[in-house]
Design a protein around this motif. Structure first.
Motif, PDB file in Angstrom:
ATOM      1  N   VAL A  87       0.822  -1.210   0.000  1.00 33.78           N
ATOM      2  CA  VAL A  87       0.000   0.000   0.000  1.00 33.78           C
ATOM      3  C   VAL A  87       0.858   1.262   0.000  1.00 33.78           C
ATOM      4  O   VAL A  87       0.648   2.166  -0.814  1.00 33.78           O
ATOM      5  CB  VAL A  87      -0.957  -0.001   1.222  1.00 33.78           C
ATOM      6  N   LEU A  88       1.821   1.335   0.919  1.00 38.56           N
ATOM      7  CA  LEU A  88       2.617   2.558   1.077  1.00 38.56           C
ATOM      8  C   LEU A  88       3.882   2.594   0.229  1.00 38.56           C
ATOM      9  O   LEU A  88       4.384   3.665  -0.074  1.00 38.56           O
ATOM     10  CB  LEU A  88       3.033   2.726   2.552  1.00 38.56           C
ATOM     11  N   GLY A  89       4.409   1.433  -0.106  1.00 42.29           N
ATOM     12  CA  GLY A  89       5.688   1.375  -0.800  1.00 42.29           C
ATOM     13  C   GLY A  89       6.797   0.999   0.168  1.00 42.29           C
ATOM     14  O   GLY A  89       6.669   1.152   1.389  1.00 42.29           O
ATOM     15  N   ALA A  90       7.905   0.515  -0.367  1.00 40.15           N
ATOM     16  CA  ALA A  90       9.003   0.014   0.456  1.00 40.15           C
ATOM     17  C   ALA A  90       9.691   1.121   1.238  1.00 40.15           C
ATOM     18  O   ALA A  90      10.028   0.955   2.409  1.00 40.15           O
ATOM     19  CB  ALA A  90      10.018  -0.716  -0.426  1.00 40.15           C
ATOM     20  N   VAL A  91       9.896   2.279   0.632  1.00 37.58           N
ATOM     21  CA  VAL A  91      10.634   3.362   1.292  1.00 37.58           C
ATOM     22  C   VAL A  91       9.825   3.934   2.450  1.00 37.58           C
ATOM     23  O   VAL A  91      10.327   4.088   3.567  1.00 37.58           O
ATOM     24  CB  VAL A  91      11.009   4.462   0.273  1.00 37.58           C
ATOM     25  N   LYS A  92       8.570   4.256   2.215  1.00 40.40           N
ATOM     26  CA  LYS A  92       7.732   4.851   3.263  1.00 40.40           C
ATOM     27  C   LYS A  92       7.480   3.859   4.395  1.00 40.40           C
ATOM     28  O   LYS A  92       7.503   4.227   5.558  1.00 40.40           O
ATOM     29  CB  LYS A  92       6.414   5.329   2.680  1.00 40.40           C
ATOM     30  N   SER A  93       7.244   2.594   4.067  1.00 38.89           N
ATOM     31  CA  SER A  93       7.040   1.587   5.108  1.00 38.89           C
ATOM     32  C   SER A  93       8.297   1.410   5.950  1.00 38.89           C
ATOM     33  O   SER A  93       8.214   1.274   7.169  1.00 38.89           O
ATOM     34  CB  SER A  93       6.666   0.241   4.485  1.00 38.89           C
ATOM     35  N   SER A  94       9.440   1.405   5.319  1.00 41.25           N
ATOM     36  CA  SER A  94      10.697   1.236   6.053  1.00 41.25           C
ATOM     37  C   SER A  94      10.971   2.410   6.980  1.00 41.25           C
ATOM     38  O   SER A  94      11.575   2.244   8.033  1.00 41.25           O
ATOM     39  CB  SER A  94      11.860   1.060   5.077  1.00 41.25           C
ATOM     40  N   ALA A  95      10.527   3.596   6.609  1.00 42.30           N
ATOM     41  CA  ALA A  95      10.725   4.749   7.485  1.00 42.30           C
ATOM     42  C   ALA A  95       9.946   4.574   8.781  1.00 42.30           C
ATOM     43  O   ALA A  95      10.434   4.931   9.862  1.00 42.30           O
ATOM     44  CB  ALA A  95      10.294   6.034   6.781  1.00 42.30           C
ATOM     45  N   TYR A  96       8.777   3.984   8.720  1.00 43.14           N
ATOM     46  CA  TYR A  96       7.950   3.827   9.910  1.00 43.14           C
ATOM     47  C   TYR A  96       8.375   2.663  10.793  1.00 43.14           C
ATOM     48  O   TYR A  96       7.855   2.500  11.890  1.00 43.14           O
ATOM     49  CB  TYR A  96       6.476   3.725   9.531  1.00 43.14           C
TER      50      TYR A  96
END
Length: 151
Positions: A87-96
């Motif tokens: 849903v969010l993408g790998a980069v945005k999910s990894s930031a969280y």
């Protein structure tokens, strides 16, 4: 090892993002990841002094611990991670993923009734500040391009 783990997890997140484009069900993806993980863990067992003993499962607490680790802490977490990457993408999910220490501190206070220490407060504050800074969009580049920079 920490750098290697970060690289492997980054590669895993990107790989899952690519697989989510093929409309596979999240549960199916998670099952396959677990299967391949188990298959790749078996050969190293022969290199170490490992002995499989079913008597360890005679205790109800051991069985419940294994069920929690297998279903809750592993399968459920991987399924929700795979969903968020889709849903969010790998980069945005990894930031969280950096919210984990803050959630741990909060849960330890609310559930375990632990005291808030100054080092936990400092660590949580620095974590939240770092996450906030990483989510800021540079205004100079936004004005140059005249558009938003969605990743």
């Amino acid at each position: 090892m920490a750098v290697g783990a970060a690289l492997v997890f980054g590669g895993y997140s990107i790989f899952m993002k690519k697989l989510s484009a093929y409309d596979y069900h999240i549960i199916e993806l998670t099952q396959r990841v677990f299967l391949y993980g188990l298959l790749f863990m078996v050969p190293p067992l022969f290199l170490f002094d490992f002995h499989f003993d079913l008597s360890r499962f005679s205790s109800a607490s051991n069985v419940l611990n294994m069920l929690f680790l297998g279903i809750g802490a592993s399968a459920l977490c991987f399924a929700t991670w795979n969903y968020s990457v889709g849903v969010l993408g790998a980069v945005k999910s990894s930031a969280y993923i950096y919210m984990v220490p803050v959630i741990t501190i909060t849960a330890s206070i609310l559930i375990l009734h632990e005291n808030m220490t100054w080092i936990a407060l400092l660590g949580g504050t620095l974590t939240l500040l770092g996450l906030y800074i990483s989510e800021l969009k540079p205004k100079a580049k936004l004005m140059e391009n005249g558009s938003t920079m969605d990743a």
